[in-house]
Design a protein around this motif. Structure first.
Motif, mmCIF file in Angstrom:
data_model
loop_
_atom_site.group_PDB
_atom_site.id
_atom_site.type_symbol
_atom_site.label_atom_id
_atom_site.label_comp_id
_atom_site.label_asym_id
_atom_site.label_seq_id
_atom_site.Cartn_x
_atom_site.Cartn_y
_atom_site.Cartn_z
ATOM 1 N N ASP A 152 2.936 4.694 -4.125
ATOM 2 C CA ASP A 152 3.665 4.035 -5.226
ATOM 3 C C ASP A 152 2.857 3.753 -6.279
ATOM 4 O O ASP A 152 3.456 3.941 -7.658
ATOM 5 C CB ASP A 152 4.581 2.989 -4.672
ATOM 6 N N VAL A 153 1.745 3.171 -6.417
ATOM 7 C CA VAL A 153 0.990 2.707 -7.491
ATOM 8 C C VAL A 153 0.541 4.170 -8.184
ATOM 9 O O VAL A 153 0.495 4.137 -9.478
ATOM 10 C CB VAL A 153 -0.240 2.032 -6.847
ATOM 11 N N GLU A 180 2.247 1.852 0.089
ATOM 12 C CA GLU A 180 2.304 1.265 -1.341
ATOM 13 C C GLU A 180 1.244 1.772 -2.334
ATOM 14 O O GLU A 180 1.469 1.885 -3.802
ATOM 15 C CB GLU A 180 1.824 -0.150 -1.108
ATOM 16 N N CYS A 181 0.156 2.506 -1.777
ATOM 17 C CA CYS A 181 -0.757 2.986 -2.635
ATOM 18 C C CYS A 181 -0.004 4.208 -3.450
ATOM 19 O O CYS A 181 -0.363 4.360 -4.557
ATOM 20 C CB CYS A 181 -2.022 3.204 -1.941
ATOM 21 N N GLU A 220 1.646 1.129 5.916
ATOM 22 C CA GLU A 220 2.583 0.425 4.842
ATOM 23 C C GLU A 220 1.768 0.460 3.476
ATOM 24 O O GLU A 220 2.405 0.499 2.518
ATOM 25 C CB GLU A 220 2.834 -1.001 5.436
ATOM 26 N N GLN A 221 0.368 0.063 3.579
ATOM 27 C CA GLN A 221 -0.598 -0.015 2.511
ATOM 28 C C GLN A 221 -0.693 1.414 1.829
ATOM 29 O O GLN A 221 -0.817 1.330 0.634
ATOM 30 C CB GLN A 221 -1.849 -0.562 3.057
ATOM 31 N N PRO A 227 -6.755 -2.244 -1.080
ATOM 32 C CA PRO A 227 -4.980 -2.505 -0.715
ATOM 33 C C PRO A 227 -4.764 -3.862 -0.841
ATOM 34 O O PRO A 227 -3.499 -4.354 -0.624
ATOM 35 C CB PRO A 227 -5.108 -1.899 0.688
ATOM 36 N N ASN A 263 -1.980 -3.362 -7.345
ATOM 37 C CA ASN A 263 -2.611 -2.109 -8.148
ATOM 38 C C ASN A 263 -3.914 -1.687 -7.481
ATOM 39 O O ASN A 263 -4.499 -0.639 -8.122
ATOM 40 C CB ASN A 263 -2.455 -2.067 -9.450
#
Length: 399
Positions: free
Chosen positions: A147-148, A144-145, A140-141, A235, A239
């Protein structure tokens, strides 16, 4: 509020309060500690003989892998010893073995399951034998990274390179996004490959997971980059704690992860051992901090450390910055040759999760398998395995 008033409120402590008071346990942090059936007592004097008998009964059906950081009491029953990737490949080379008992940690057993056939069953004697470094990067982390990085407009320029010491999920992410896996031995080759993947190598970036120190040391020490070329992605911060400009300017985006054993060595450790032992050679693993690696005489993987000591002249003195089980085993092995080998730090530092694999757990595992009971199987799902294997195959194809 008086005591009487408090009693009348019938307050019920929360689960967190009970955990802090020591009245409850967190099952997520202690998974696998409770095995079905009873473990032999650690003080059982017959444990060694029971392990031998069970292993003999299983014969060629079982293949026992022992990581270098395992206890001596466990290593004595290993058919082969080595680092994580070597052991996974050794398992794949033994298709006749129905059971692969991996005396290591969780991510290593996952790698073995990915590389072995569907007919083979990989077993971890204690499911709680995890890896703090691998656990510092969750799927998940990392999603998300990404996505950043996408929002910053640089995702297409980023090639993920993940250390072998990562979960199957992270290996799969790496494979899915065009990246490769690396070991501490071939990290430089993996990074050189990654920087050649983009249309313009000068704008290509690497997301290095999950060990910041191996990534930084390889980029700066081995490839001539500067510390300013590296940024640290956290994380746990929005951002990753970085600005868009920092991400765009970086060549190496390092994940904020580390090894709990190698991360404890400090520059003071190096200075202290040099003062205590004149003429000592300092040899450390590249998972150590950058200042430690910079101050050391030699830097290399676990296999490199072993080979360096094998080739060392009699009478030489060595301070080793890696896990204590291995250092102690090497010190005993080479003492007859007059080689003095000491642990780099003054304080004892075992890998706590590696040490969860002890003789009682191994005996319980072997006896269960000998009785036809499959326990603690590690199995990676098909989709994860396919993408993870893709990333591993890219590593195997490295020049």
């Amino acid at each position: 509020m008086t005591t009487a008033q408090t009693t009348e409120l019938d307050v019920k402590p929360s689960p967190l309060a009970l955990l802090l008071l020591g009245r409850e346990a967190d099952p997520r942090s202690e998974r696998g500690v409770e095995c079905p059936g009873d473990l032999p007592s650690p003080s059982d004097p017959d444990l060694v003989e029971r392990a031998r008998a069970a292993k003999e009964k299983l014969g060629d059906k079982v293949f026992v892998l022992g990581h270098h950081y395992q206890r001596d009491e466990v290593i004595q029953f290993a058919d082969v010893t080595g680092d994580s990737f070597k052991l996974a490949r050794d398992a794949a080379a033994r298709p006749e073995a129905e059971y692969i008992v991996f005396c290591g940690v969780h991510f290593m057993a996952e790698s073995a399951d990915i590389l072995t056939s569907d007919d083979q069953k990989v077993v971890l004697p204690d499911l709680a034998a995890g890896c703090s470094m691998a656990d510092m990067a969750t799927a998940e982390q990392v999603a998300e990274c990404w996505d950043v990085l996408t929002e910053a407009g640089i995702a297409e320029q980023v090639v993920p390179v993940s250390y072998m010491n990562s979960s199957a999920d992270i290996k799969a992410f790496t494979g899915k996004h065009g990246g490769t896996i690396c070991t501490s031995s071939n990290a430089q080759r993996a990074l050189e490959w990654a920087f050649d993947q983009g249309d313009d190598p000068s704008t290509t970036k690497v997301l290095f997971l999950p060990d910041q120190h191996l990534g930084r040391n390889t980029a700066v020490r081995d490839m001539g980059m500067s510390l300013e070329d590296c940024v640290l992605y956290n994380p746990h911060k929005p951002n990753g704690g970085l600005t868009v400009e920092q991400l765009r300017d970086a060549k190496m985006i390092l994940w904020r992860g580390h090894c709990s054993v190698h991360g404890r060595f400090s520059l003071e450790s190096v200075e202290d051992v040099r003062a205590r032992i004149p003429g000592v050679n300092v040899l450390v693993h590249p998972e150590c901090r950058h200042e430690v690696v910079s101050a050391a005489d030699y830097v290399g993987s676990t296999e490199y450390i072993i080979k360096a000591l094998e080739a060392a002249p009699a009478g030489s003195k060595w301070a080793i910055g890696t896990e204590l089980n291995l250092v102690r085993r090497l010190a005993n092995r080479f003492a007859p040759e007059g080689k003095e080998i000491v642990f780099l730090d003054k304080t004892v530092c075992f890998c706590s999760t590696m040490n969860r694999i002890d003789l009682p757990h191994l005996v319980w595992t072997l006896e269960s398998l000998a009785e036809g009971k499959l326990v603690n199987r590690i199995e990676v799902d098909e989709e994860t395995e396919a993408y993870a294997k893709l990333a591993l195959e890219r590593m195997l194809a490295l020049p």
